[in-house]
Motif scaffolding. Structure first.
Motif, short mmCIF file in Angstrom:
data_model
loop_
_atom_site.label_atom_id
_atom_site.label_comp_id
_atom_site.label_asym_id
_atom_site.label_seq_id
_atom_site.Cartn_x
_atom_site.Cartn_y
_atom_site.Cartn_z
N ALA A 116 -7.42 -7.24 -0.96
CA ALA A 116 -7.18 -5.79 -0.91
C ALA A 116 -8.44 -5.07 -0.42
CB ALA A 116 -6.79 -5.28 -2.29
N GLU A 169 -3.29 5.42 -1.91
CA GLU A 169 -4.08 6.58 -1.50
C GLU A 169 -3.69 7.76 -2.39
OE1 GLU A 169 -5.55 6.16 3.05
OE2 GLU A 169 -3.73 7.33 2.74
N ILE A 199 -7.81 0.32 -5.54
CA ILE A 199 -7.09 -0.94 -5.78
C ILE A 199 -6.61 -0.89 -7.23
CG2 ILE A 199 -7.30 -3.45 -5.87
CD1 ILE A 199 -9.68 -3.19 -3.93
N LEU A 229 0.85 -1.20 0.00
CA LEU A 229 0.00 0.00 0.00
C LEU A 229 0.88 1.24 0.00
CD1 LEU A 229 -3.04 0.54 2.36
CD2 LEU A 229 -1.47 2.37 1.94
N ASP A 286 -0.42 -2.50 -4.79
CA ASP A 286 -1.76 -3.10 -4.86
C ASP A 286 -2.84 -2.08 -4.49
OD1 ASP A 286 -1.01 -6.03 -5.27
OD2 ASP A 286 0.24 -5.42 -3.59
N LEU A 287 -2.51 -1.24 -3.52
CA LEU A 287 -3.47 -0.22 -3.08
C LEU A 287 -2.74 1.13 -3.00
CD1 LEU A 287 -3.99 -2.79 -0.65
CD2 LEU A 287 -6.14 -1.60 -0.93
N TYR A 343 -1.88 3.18 9.71
CA TYR A 343 -2.07 1.88 9.05
C TYR A 343 -1.05 0.86 9.55
CZ TYR A 343 -4.79 4.78 5.86
OH TYR A 343 -5.70 5.68 5.33
N THR A 387 0.93 5.33 0.56
CA THR A 387 0.19 6.51 1.02
C THR A 387 1.13 7.71 1.01
OG1 THR A 387 -1.09 7.53 2.79
CG2 THR A 387 0.63 5.99 3.47
N ILE A 402 -8.76 5.87 -1.47
CA ILE A 402 -7.90 4.70 -1.64
C ILE A 402 -8.47 3.89 -2.80
CG2 ILE A 402 -9.10 3.16 0.02
CD1 ILE A 402 -6.22 2.20 0.83
N ILE A 450 -8.98 -2.69 2.89
CA ILE A 450 -9.61 -1.36 2.91
C ILE A 450 -10.68 -1.30 4.00
CG2 ILE A 450 -11.06 0.26 1.61
CD1 ILE A 450 -9.67 -0.59 -0.92
N CYS A 498 -3.18 -5.52 -9.06
CA CYS A 498 -3.32 -6.25 -7.78
C CYS A 498 -3.73 -7.71 -8.07
CB CYS A 498 -4.36 -5.56 -6.91
SG CYS A 498 -4.64 -6.41 -5.36
N VAL A 531 3.26 -1.24 4.18
CA VAL A 531 2.75 0.13 4.00
C VAL A 531 3.94 1.03 3.68
CG1 VAL A 531 1.57 2.07 5.11
CG2 VAL A 531 0.88 -0.28 5.64
#
Lengths: 443, 310
Positions: A324, A94, A314, A38, A91-92, A49, A40, A312, A328, A318, A67
């Motif tokens: 995922a 923000e 995906i 992820l 994969d994710l 997180y 951010t 956020i 979230i 991913c 993260v």
């Protein structure tokens, strides 16, 4: 020993290259990849997180989550490059609200994020979350992001100074009331009623949204020159320009701290996230600050707006979108975690059913013992929609230019011919945006 | 000589001849291969891209020269060109004379601590644009910033002067910052040029009765001609490529009223924020060609380049 034919420098460089090559060969990074990665851009989000991930991992044996905090706008440019090259895609991710639109430029099937529309409806999130907050992450009717926040806006003010000046905030119901009092108490160069910039449009656009205006409509058509925008400009510019101005802006950082401490500004446009920034940046005024709803455009109208936001999403790369999605849900909708996160960041979560937690009713000494969460939560369902477009950055830049033009005009000519000038400026700006949109073969 | 031996020596000779023929190509091959991969191919690809509207490298739509047509009719592009030209003009007008002045000062025989000053003036250039940008964005803070405090004390300029928020002041702020960063770089080159001028020329000028100004005008400046032309060219090219300084100082954007928008920033915003690499390539090619023309004009005006007579 025979001399190296190309000299000692070359020998040293060769030795260094051989040594570093050997080191890298012997110390290869571990090939074990996390199950989910992820990105951010916000340190506060990342830290929260990282605290929440162990519980998720515990509930999902064999899964690992990494993260990564990627600085500022680097998220956008790195992500864009990653999507294009199909390499190193997390994969994710923000994404900040003003940048989200830039990912929706191409055909729907080429957007780097998964279409979450069905998942949102099936999971009931559509009913739980303040629906206005999906709008900035929607393109051509499809939703590509889950909102992290609502960011309702209030006015923060120096309660001690306001009381000393005999201002009754209960009477500041409309912007007209506010401006009238502002003209009475503003002392140019020493004290201003409110902090508002005259060279960039962040606060202007918040007031534009308050009136249900914006840059684009739901279909992505540019509306930044409509009657609402004209009226907002005609209200905003006299606050920041001309002889009767009641606003000033000095920028952020230390200067902002000094300005609030010195009482240079009395009122500040303050979404929930900024209330935390103010607490951190101006600790010396603790107990002397308070919050009030934004003045309305007219009696009985909306007393809030919105400023800022994060989604956020995906990514299409991913490998495990279901997992995922679960992550979230864990990070964005875990009741207890979010309550604690609110205590740490003052950011109200977007799901309405979470706002009854006692954390949101705690009285905050910094804010004159007001229940910060409850105040914002009361206004949150009423935050306006703001629709996006791939051309949002251009539109914001053009709006800032129009604002600067109008400020210059007003400083020189005042009200004479101002209405016509505002219309012309906004039309010109909007036409440039429309011209750019017309070139896009994908929309 | 037996037939077999003759055949062998012929073969050896032939092999050697072939090796000699191939050797130069093998020597230049590493450069040529790397140049083709990392130089020629991207250049050709970017030119082709400039004929497309793109959304990343996969979604492309051929538009011919429409990117160029759109660019030349975009007011933002012309704003970027104007800002870049203004910055370039002031950079050259201020940096080269200031560098020359410093170099003359440090070249004086009575100057002590020359190496220390040389390092001090050159060091801002070593730390890079991002660092300098961050530093100056603090110095330019209104009300409490060092520059406003200093100017207020000296000239009574208002404390709340907003260098980076007032469209009229953004360019002077950028030019000042760039001057601080680059003047040492110019100084070092000019100092090297000064030290290569023959001392005999000064002695001859002195014997002819030339005063200091005449020595400077007739000996020093002509002696520095090649260095100054070189600095003029690289200053122009460097100024046209301005990006990181305004990007950092203006909060990662073009600043109020796009007053800090440069051509490279315009390219970046279109390529990496708006996502149209085709349009960004068109801007890049226009910048490259524009720079070529400006450089040729400069070389022609300074007499460093004369087109061959027909």
């Amino acid at each position: 020993m025979s001399k190296f034919p190309y000299g000692n420098s070359a020998l040293a460089m060769l030795g260094l290259a051989a040594a570093s090559g050997a080191y890298l060969t012997l110390n290869r990074p571990s090939k074990a990849k996390p199950t989910l990665r992820l990105w951010t851009f916000a340190k506060t989000h990342g830290e929260a997180y990282q605290q929440a991930v162990p519980a998720f991992v515990k509930a999902h044996p064999g899964v690992s989550v990494e993260v990564q905090i990627v600085a500022g706008e680097a998220v956008t440019s790195r992500l864009q490059a990653a999507f294009w090259a199909d390499l190193d895609v997390p994969d994710l991710v923000e994404v900040e609200i003003s940048w989200a639109g830039s990912f929706f430029r191409g055909p729907l099937e080429s957007i780097g994020f998964l279409d979450l529309t069905e998942r949102i409806h099936q999971s009931g999130l559509w009913e739980r979350v303040v629906q206005a907050r999906f709008a900035p992450y929607t393109s051509r009717g499809r939703i590509f992001g889950i909102p992290h926040d609502v960011h309702p806006v209030m006015l923060a003010y120096r309660r001690d100074l306001v009381e000393r000046l005999g201002i009754d905030v209960e009477q500041l119901r409309t912007w007209d009331d506010f401006i009238e009092v502002g003209r009475r108490i503003t002392q140019p160069g020493k004290r201003y009623m409110i902090e508002l910039p005259d060279t960039e449009s962040s606060r202007f656009e918040a007031l534009l949204f308050q009136r249900d205006g914006g840059y684009f409509d739901e279909q992505g058509q540019c509306i930044m020159d409509n009657e609402i925008a004209v009226e907002t400009m005609k209200m905003y510019v006299p606050m920041v320009a001309g002889r009767s101005r009641i606003a000033s802006d000095l920028g952020g950082g230390q200067i902002f701290t000094r300005a609030v401490e010195d009482g240079y500004f009395l009122f500040l446009i303050t979404p929930d996230w900024r209330s935390r920034t103010i607490e951190q940046d101006v600790p010396r005024v603790a107990g002397r600050m308070a919050l009030m709803p934004l003045p309305a455009v007219a009696p009985g109208k909306r007393r809030t707006t919105t400023w800022g936001g994060t989604m956020i999403g995906i990514t299409r790369r991913c490998q495990n979108p279901d997992l995922a999605w679960e992550l979230i849900m864990h990070l964005y909708f875990n009741r207890e975690d979010l309550a604690q996160r609110f205590r740490d960041t003052n950011i109200l979560p977007p799901a309405r059913d979470l706002w009854d937690h006692p954390a949101y009713y705690e009285k905050r000494p910094y804010w004159s013992h007001q229940p910060l969460g409850a105040l914002y939560a009361k206004l949150a369902p009423d935050v306006p929609f703001q629709y996006t477009s791939p051309y949002i950055s251009l539109a914001k830049a053009k709006m800032s230019e129009a604002l600067i033009g109008c400020v210059r005009y007003y400083n020189t000519y005042g009200e004479r011919g101002f209405d016509g000038y505002v219309r012309k400026q906004l039309e010109q700006s909007a036409e440039e945006v429309r011209r750019a949109i017309r070139r896009n073969p994908y929309l | 000589m037996p037939y077999a031996e003759t055949r062998i020596s012929e073969r050896v000779r032939e092999r050697r001849w072939r090796a000699e023929q191939i050797a130069p190509y093998l020597f230049v091959a590493p450069f040529v291969i790397l140049f083709l991969i990392f130089g020629a191919y991207p250049l050709a690809k970017s030119f082709l891209l400039s004929l497309y509207i793109t959304n990343g490298p996969r979604d492309v739509v051929f538009v011919g020269l429409d990117n160029f047509r759109y660019m030349f009719s975009d007011p933002n592009f012309w704003k970027a060109v104007r800002n870049t030209a203004v910055f370039t003009f002031w950079s050259i007008v201020l940096q080269i004379p200031a560098g020359l002045g410093l170099a003359l000062l440090l070249n004086s025989p009575w100057m002590r601590g020359r190496n220390l000053f040389r390092l001090a003036f050159f060091s801002p250039n070593l730390v890079g644009g991002v660092f300098v940008g961050v530093l100056f964005s603090v110095l330019f803070v209104p009300q409490y910033g060092l520059i406003n405090r200093g100017l207020h004390a000296l000239f009574g300029i208002p404390l709340d002067t907003r260098w980076l928020a007032d469209p009229a002041l953004v360019m002077p702020a950028l030019v000042m910052t760039s001057l601080w960063m680059s003047v040492g770089f110019h100084m070092v080159y000019i100092l090297a040029g000064l030290q290569s001028i023959e001392k005999d020329l000064y002695e001859a000028a002195l014997l002819d009765g030339a005063n200091s100004w005449q020595q400077f005008w007739h000996v020093t400046l002509p002696g520095l001609r090649h260095v100054l032309i070189f600095l003029l060219l690289i200053s122009t090219i460097g100024s046209f490529q301005l990006f990181e300084l305004p990007w950092v100082m203006l909060g990662r954007g073009p600043g109020p009223d796009a007053s800090g928008l440069t051509i490279v920033m315009y390219l970046y915003l279109n390529g990496y924020v708006a996502g149209d690499l085709g349009y960004a390539s068109a801007v890049g090619w226009t910048l490259a060609l524009g720079l070529l023309v400006v450089s040729l004009v400069q070389l022609r005006l300074t007499g460093a380049w004369k087109p061959r007579a027909s």
